[in-house]
Design a protein around this motif. Sequence first.
Motif, mmCIF file in Angstrom:
data_model
loop_
_atom_site.group_PDB
_atom_site.id
_atom_site.type_symbol
_atom_site.label_atom_id
_atom_site.label_comp_id
_atom_site.label_asym_id
_atom_site.label_seq_id
_atom_site.Cartn_x
_atom_site.Cartn_y
_atom_site.Cartn_z
ATOM 1 N N PHE A 1 -0.229 4.301 -8.196
ATOM 2 C CA PHE A 1 0.570 4.820 -9.302
ATOM 3 C C PHE A 1 -0.240 5.874 -10.062
ATOM 4 O O PHE A 1 -0.890 5.592 -11.068
ATOM 5 N N VAL A 2 -0.176 7.103 -9.557
ATOM 6 C CA VAL A 2 -0.864 8.231 -10.191
ATOM 7 C C VAL A 2 0.110 9.355 -10.504
ATOM 8 O O VAL A 2 -0.301 10.430 -10.913
ATOM 9 N N GLY A 3 1.397 9.092 -10.291
ATOM 10 C CA GLY A 3 2.417 10.103 -10.547
ATOM 11 C C GLY A 3 3.323 9.690 -11.683
ATOM 12 O O GLY A 3 2.872 9.349 -12.771
ATOM 13 N N LEU A 4 4.624 9.700 -11.403
ATOM 14 C CA LEU A 4 5.621 9.460 -12.440
ATOM 15 C C LEU A 4 5.662 7.994 -12.854
ATOM 16 O O LEU A 4 5.696 7.102 -12.012
ATOM 17 N N ASN B 1 5.415 11.505 -4.753
ATOM 18 C CA ASN B 1 6.241 10.768 -5.713
ATOM 19 C C ASN B 1 7.540 10.274 -5.099
ATOM 20 O O ASN B 1 7.961 9.145 -5.346
ATOM 21 N N ASP B 2 8.199 11.105 -4.303
ATOM 22 C CA ASP B 2 9.485 10.719 -3.729
ATOM 23 C C ASP B 2 9.345 9.557 -2.763
ATOM 24 O O ASP B 2 10.109 8.589 -2.827
ATOM 25 N N SER B 3 8.376 9.650 -1.858
ATOM 26 C CA SER B 3 8.205 8.569 -0.880
ATOM 27 C C SER B 3 7.675 7.303 -1.545
ATOM 28 O O SER B 3 8.037 6.184 -1.150
ATOM 29 N N ARG B 4 6.845 7.460 -2.578
ATOM 30 C CA ARG B 4 6.345 6.281 -3.292
ATOM 31 C C ARG B 4 7.499 5.586 -4.030
ATOM 32 O O ARG B 4 7.618 4.357 -4.000
ATOM 33 N N LEU B 5 8.363 6.363 -4.670
ATOM 34 C CA LEU B 5 9.516 5.785 -5.350
ATOM 35 C C LEU B 5 10.434 5.082 -4.360
ATOM 36 O O LEU B 5 10.941 3.987 -4.648
ATOM 37 N N LYS B 6 10.654 5.691 -3.205
ATOM 38 C CA LYS B 6 11.511 5.056 -2.200
ATOM 39 C C LYS B 6 10.982 3.680 -1.813
ATOM 40 O O LYS B 6 11.740 2.703 -1.726
ATOM 41 N N GLU B 7 9.680 3.595 -1.599
ATOM 42 C CA GLU B 7 9.102 2.305 -1.196
ATOM 43 C C GLU B 7 9.159 1.285 -2.337
ATOM 44 O O GLU B 7 9.351 0.092 -2.091
ATOM 45 N N HIS C 1 0.884 -1.166 0.000
ATOM 46 C CA HIS C 1 0.000 0.000 0.000
ATOM 47 C C HIS C 1 0.918 1.211 0.000
ATOM 48 O O HIS C 1 1.347 1.689 1.047
ATOM 49 N N LEU C 2 1.247 1.692 -1.197
ATOM 50 C CA LEU C 2 2.236 2.749 -1.356
ATOM 51 C C LEU C 2 1.621 4.117 -1.076
ATOM 52 O O LEU C 2 0.393 4.294 -1.149
ATOM 53 N N PRO C 3 2.455 5.116 -0.756
ATOM 54 C CA PRO C 3 1.949 6.467 -0.497
ATOM 55 C C PRO C 3 1.122 7.007 -1.662
ATOM 56 O O PRO C 3 1.443 6.758 -2.828
ATOM 57 N N ALA C 4 0.109 7.768 -1.330
ATOM 58 C CA ALA C 4 -0.874 8.208 -2.321
ATOM 59 C C ALA C 4 -0.554 9.591 -2.883
ATOM 60 O O ALA C 4 0.389 10.265 -2.465
ATOM 61 N N SER C 5 -1.357 9.969 -3.836
ATOM 62 C CA SER C 5 -1.420 11.326 -4.395
ATOM 63 C C SER C 5 -0.074 11.795 -4.928
ATOM 64 O O SER C 5 0.567 11.104 -5.693
ATOM 65 N N GLN C 6 0.370 12.980 -4.486
ATOM 66 C CA GLN C 6 1.565 13.614 -5.041
ATOM 67 C C GLN C 6 2.858 13.207 -4.347
ATOM 68 O O GLN C 6 3.905 13.821 -4.579
#
Length: 571
Positions: free
Chosen positions: A376-379, A336-342, A329-334
């Motif tokens: 996955f709603v960002g990069l 991007n940095d924390s989602r990429l890290k995970e 369950h990856l970080p949401a919305s904007q």
Amino acid sequence: MMRPYLNTIKIVFFALFLMLNYNLAISADYSYCGRFIIDGYFNDWNSIASIDDKIGDANGKLDILQMKVGNDEKYVYFYVKFDSTINLQENNNITLYIDNDNSATTGEQINGIGADLVWHFGQRFGIFYVEKNKYFLKHSSIELVSLPSVTSNEFEIALPIDKTVYGNKIFPQSQFRFVLATDTLGGDIIPDNGKFINFTISYCDQIPLQIINIEKENTAFIRISAWNCLQDSISNPNLKGQFERILKTINPDMMGLEELYTTDETYVTKLFNEAIPETAFYIKKQPYTDIVLVSRYPILASKQIDGNAAFLIDMQNQFHTNALVIVAHLPASQNNDSRLKEVLDIVNFIYKAKNKQIWSNLEINSPIFVIGDMNFVGLKEQLDAMLSGIYQGSGSWNDWDNTAFAEANPRLTEEPFCYSWINNLSYYGPGKLDYIFYSDYVSDLKKSFVIYTAKMSNTAISKYGLNYDDSPRASDHCPIVADFQLKNISDVKTVNEQTQQFQIENNAIVLKKNLNSFVIIYNILGQIVKQKQVKDTNKINISDLKQGIYFIVIVDNKLNTQIRSSFIKNY
């Protein structure tokens, strides 16, 4: 005295002169009936004539390169390609103008048409003109769907043909006119200024959209599922019936649940026992996360990966192997940095697990699944890294055969859409947020689907004992499901020497040996996009392939071996 027909000729030539020199409205006519799937991949558009736009005419702004349009019996579809990557639902001024009554005097005037339906993608709202009235719209008002949800330079869009707004059809006639603009103040527009596109909705004999049967076709298949249960809605007593009916319908072998912040293992055990009483489940909630795994097979161990969890599953009795299942369950919305890290932490965990640095009893060629709400709603680079294990040239390929993972790409059972999140009260349109990634070296995908009861037929609702509002009431995420058959790896004769066998040079695959070989290239959905017998040359042109991740199989005809690998096409 001038003859009448000479007057007519002069008038015609004068009209042509005006159109050519004063950019009066000129139309281009199109009609195409076919089968389309809105999934963020674009192979179903390959055979359709394109509407090309001049390159470099956007005054330094976003440049439209190409559009395509088609329809089937229910929807009108648009495809658009830009010169750079964007997020279609944010931070842009892209606007679609549709003249549904073919009158330049109604609606909003642009390029010689009167647009009765105007949709602003970046601002996520639309305007519908009916006579002198102007109605503001959300995506749910017109059931607009667009994918991918990540950044891209290509997008596909769908609108329902028979949809009505305030008693008026958005496509009241079989013909409509449209233009697309990136910015009305000096930006690009397709067609060029003073022109518009005429499209005629046509109907043709075509293969009906395949209805996906929910039943598992073979008891030897493994059913994997994931479901974000919006803020512990799974333990809401008012929604118990919705969850029980859906869980009974899915009947999973393993299911990852997300957003279970306060719901404990005891409640989940009780719910599954009541929904599927004939099966005993093992249930593990990973501490300090909102992740729960439900499994028919024993859960031997688990590890936390940021806010996500990895589980070692004992499948020895039935399949003579263990399995690695990661529920995310990856970080949401904007974020991007924390989602990429995970994402990078997960792929690094996979690398360590494959090298027995996590669990010594995870054997080589064990099945690996990564499932859950990826947000996955960002990069797009986050999605690519999760698939491949490679980020900015660093990392290690995820799969056992040194290739990328595959993606199950589940679709609604009776609709041509692959979204998994939908909230009709939100200003964001439906999105593909939930994924099932898997090691296709050891697992064959047999079917995949999304359960969204609001888009299921009377027949299916009755057959499975569901209610139309079960999915929308239970969560804004739909459960995603995929069935797999495990391969017998001992029967696969494979040589893993991809670093020595080929390289990518100038939009070509260059084989390092002049092999008497047959080369097959697949996209991440397992579809063949190119195949070639290699004899007199060691180069294969891939300039026609789109950006993305591809699998390659090189069959050596002399040695009767296969070299399997992956590559990323960046331009």
